[in-house]
Design a protein around this motif. Structure first.
Motif, PDB file in Angstrom:
ATOM      1  N   ILE A  17       0.649  -1.040  -0.037  1.00 48.40           N
ATOM      2  CA  ILE A  17       0.068   0.010   0.117  1.00 48.40           C
ATOM      3  C   ILE A  17       0.666   1.146  -0.199  1.00 48.40           C
ATOM      4  CG2 ILE A  17      -1.828   1.292   1.247  1.00 48.40           C
ATOM      5  CD1 ILE A  17      -2.423  -1.284   2.472  1.00 48.40           C
ATOM      6  N   VAL A  18       1.859   1.228   0.795  1.00 44.24           N
ATOM      7  CA  VAL A  18       2.577   2.471   1.003  1.00 44.24           C
ATOM      8  C   VAL A  18       4.282   2.271   0.635  1.00 44.24           C
ATOM      9  CG1 VAL A  18       0.992   3.457   2.463  1.00 44.24           C
ATOM     10  CG2 VAL A  18       3.148   2.109   3.528  1.00 44.24           C
ATOM     11  N   ALA A  19       4.899   3.426   0.501  1.00 45.69           N
ATOM     12  CA  ALA A  19       6.504   3.349   0.341  1.00 45.69           C
ATOM     13  C   ALA A  19       7.030   4.582   1.379  1.00 45.69           C
ATOM     14  CB  ALA A  19       6.856   3.506  -0.876  1.00 45.69           C
ATOM     15  N   LEU A  20       7.993   4.174   1.899  1.00 46.98           N
ATOM     16  CA  LEU A  20       8.720   5.428   2.667  1.00 46.98           C
ATOM     17  C   LEU A  20       9.831   5.727   1.908  1.00 46.98           C
ATOM     18  CD1 LEU A  20       9.240   6.726   5.814  1.00 46.98           C
ATOM     19  CD2 LEU A  20      10.831   4.627   6.006  1.00 46.98           C
ATOM     20  N   ASP A  21       9.832   7.247   1.923  1.00 44.75           N
ATOM     21  CA  ASP A  21      10.778   8.008   1.562  1.00 44.75           C
ATOM     22  C   ASP A  21      12.301   7.473   1.975  1.00 44.75           C
ATOM     23  OD1 ASP A  21      12.183  10.596   0.315  1.00 44.75           O
ATOM     24  OD2 ASP A  21      12.295  10.976   2.474  1.00 44.75           O
ATOM     25  N   GLY A  22      13.235   7.683   1.006  1.00 41.83           N
ATOM     26  CA  GLY A  22      14.691   7.161   1.403  1.00 41.83           C
ATOM     27  C   GLY A  22      15.083   7.858   2.756  1.00 41.83           C
ATOM     28  N   GLU A  23      14.821   9.146   3.105  1.00 38.69           N
ATOM     29  CA  GLU A  23      15.243   9.902   4.182  1.00 38.69           C
ATOM     30  C   GLU A  23      14.092  10.146   5.270  1.00 38.69           C
ATOM     31  OE1 GLU A  23      17.166  13.742   2.882  1.00 38.69           O
ATOM     32  OE2 GLU A  23      17.047  13.056   0.999  1.00 38.69           O
ATOM     33  N   CYS A  24      13.351   8.992   5.221  1.00 32.86           N
ATOM     34  CA  CYS A  24      12.177   9.101   6.015  1.00 32.86           C
ATOM     35  C   CYS A  24      11.334  10.138   6.426  1.00 32.86           C
ATOM     36  CB  CYS A  24      12.829   8.512   7.618  1.00 32.86           C
ATOM     37  SG  CYS A  24      13.384   6.880   7.400  1.00 32.86           S
ATOM     38  N   ARG A  25      11.277  10.833   5.251  1.00 32.62           N
ATOM     39  CA  ARG A  25      10.683  12.228   5.403  1.00 32.62           C
ATOM     40  C   ARG A  25       9.129  12.399   5.234  1.00 32.62           C
ATOM     41  NH1 ARG A  25      14.086  15.605   0.844  1.00 32.62           N
ATOM     42  NH2 ARG A  25      13.423  13.399  -0.050  1.00 32.62           N
ATOM     43  N   PHE A  26       8.498  11.176   4.424  1.00 35.97           N
ATOM     44  CA  PHE A  26       7.081  11.004   4.371  1.00 35.97           C
ATOM     45  C   PHE A  26       6.911   9.855   3.930  1.00 35.97           C
ATOM     46  CE2 PHE A  26       9.316  12.389   0.604  1.00 35.97           C
ATOM     47  CZ  PHE A  26       8.439  11.768  -0.448  1.00 35.97           C
ATOM     48  N   ILE A  27       5.408   9.439   3.905  1.00 34.52           N
ATOM     49  CA  ILE A  27       4.884   7.980   3.765  1.00 34.52           C
ATOM     50  C   ILE A  27       4.128   8.391   2.401  1.00 34.52           C
ATOM     51  CG2 ILE A  27       3.190   6.313   3.986  1.00 34.52           C
ATOM     52  CD1 ILE A  27       5.668   5.596   5.643  1.00 34.52           C
ATOM     53  N   ARG A  28       4.121   7.693   1.285  1.00 30.31           N
ATOM     54  CA  ARG A  28       3.361   7.916  -0.036  1.00 30.31           C
ATOM     55  C   ARG A  28       2.922   6.583  -0.457  1.00 30.31           C
ATOM     56  NH1 ARG A  28       5.858   5.555  -4.147  1.00 30.31           N
ATOM     57  NH2 ARG A  28       8.006   5.319  -4.178  1.00 30.31           N
ATOM     58  N   ARG A  29       1.677   6.641  -1.134  1.00 31.40           N
ATOM     59  CA  ARG A  29       1.118   5.517  -1.875  1.00 31.40           C
ATOM     60  C   ARG A  29       2.427   4.798  -2.752  1.00 31.40           C
ATOM     61  NH1 ARG A  29      -4.537   6.444  -5.108  1.00 31.40           N
ATOM     62  NH2 ARG A  29      -5.511   8.167  -3.075  1.00 31.40           N
ATOM     63  N   ALA A  30       2.244   3.297  -2.512  1.00 29.73           N
ATOM     64  CA  ALA A  30       3.262   2.613  -3.147  1.00 29.73           C
ATOM     65  C   ALA A  30       3.031   2.757  -4.571  1.00 29.73           C
ATOM     66  CB  ALA A  30       3.095   1.055  -2.827  1.00 29.73           C
TER      67      ALA A  30
END
Length: 329
Positions: A26-39
């Motif tokens: 469902i989701v993916a985490l930004d590489g710098e852990c700044r936000f969660i977005r739709r996968a």
């Protein structure tokens, strides 16, 4: 303080990594852990972005997915995310149709989301949620707080965005849902922020805080613990007095746990609230019960009542697939 953490410094990063791994479909985490977005991005639609301090899970990251948010920015515990975080999220999910920011009415959130909108440019609009009836605008620096009603805005506007409505229409819809929604909460215990290592506020074993905020802010008054029916009656009365005459109308009744309250107690609260609404001639057309807008480990709950119409019922019922809410096709 007893917490299932490794260190205060890494708790948020490790939690986000675990969340993204558990819901990688469902989701993916930004590489710098700044936000969660739709996968799987959804280009061509208005992108919905929300966020705020962590500690309220599953709000907001748990509502990223089809039928709700495109991205969520988690700040440190009870601390607004930075404008850089928000701008990065906005750039990542901008599908070319504009950005709608859904912001709880807290000074840091409002200021930082405004700064982020200026940084990224382009068509951006904001829906500000302020459903908490516990405080009046004159007694809180930025007006009423945005609390559990934010979930309703994110769900209903998210469904409309999925249908392809334009930015201005979504902004108008979000404002309409917010105007029709009122909430109030009660705390039985304080929450404990890991970095502080002690309860946010002191409360006696036989006391409760009526109208508490989701960060442990003071409510209307400190009173003695009473039976659930009496507590619910005070919450519902405050909500209905502020909401206006809703007799004969359909509403959504949302009983929300703050993180430390068993489901059995939340359903007992729902039962009491439903009886009171029926006595006022108010029909419950839709319901939600559970811990969705929490305050870490605080024991207590909030009640939200939102006036519905046929369009809002349809949008509430529309399919949603997120980590925290899932129904429909």
């Amino acid at each position: 303080m007893k917490k299932l953490i490794n260190s205060v410094e890494t708790v948020l990063t490790e939690s986000l990594q675990g969340f993204a791994a558990a819901h990688a479909d469902i989701v993916a985490l930004d590489g710098e852990c700044r936000f969660i977005r739709r996968a799987r991005p959804a280009p061509g639609k208005v992108a919905l972005i929300s966020g705020g301090g962590s500690g309220h899970e599953p709000l907001h990251a748990g509502f990223v997915g089809r039928g709700m948010l495109d991205a969520a920015c988690p700040g440190q515990i009870f601390t607004s995310p930075t404008p850089d975080q928000m701008a990065a999220a906005e750039a990542a999910v901008d599908g070319g149709a504009g950005l709608l920011l859904i912001v709880k009415n807290y000074e840091g959130d409002v200021m930082n989301f405004e700064m982020a909108a200026e940084m990224i440019g382009g068509p951006v609009m904001t829906v500000l949620t302020d459903d908490d009836v516990a405080v009046e605008a004159s007694s809180y620096s930025t007006g009423r707080r945005g609390v559990a009603g934010t979930l309703l805005v994110e769900k209903i506007v998210g469904a409309a965005a999925e249908e392809g409505r334009d930015l201005a229409a979504l902004k108008a819809l979000g404002d309409r849902v917010n105007r029709r929604t009122r909430s109030m909460g009660v705390a039985l215990t304080s929450c404990t922020v890991p970095a502080a290592g002690r309860p946010t506020f002191a409360i006696g074993a036989d006391e409760i805080e009526m109208g508490v905020g989701i960060h442990g802010e003071p409510g209307r008054r400190r009173v003695a613990l009473a039976p659930a029916d009496a507590i619910v009656a005070e919450l519902v009365d405050a909500i209905l007095r502020d909401l206006g005459d809703v007799a004969g109308q359909d509403v959504l009744l949302f009983v929300n746990g703050f993180g430390g309250t068993p489901a059995a107690e939340l359903y007992l609260v729902y039962h009491a609230a439903a009886r009171l609404l029926a006595q006022h001639g108010i029909r419950i057309a839709r319901s939600l019960v559970g811990s969705y807008v929490t305050s870490l480990d605080m024991a207590g709950c909030s009640i939200t009542v939102s006036r519905l119409d046929d369009e809002l019922v349809r949008l509430w019922d529309a399919p949603v697939h997120t980590a925290a809410l899932r129904w429909g096709a």
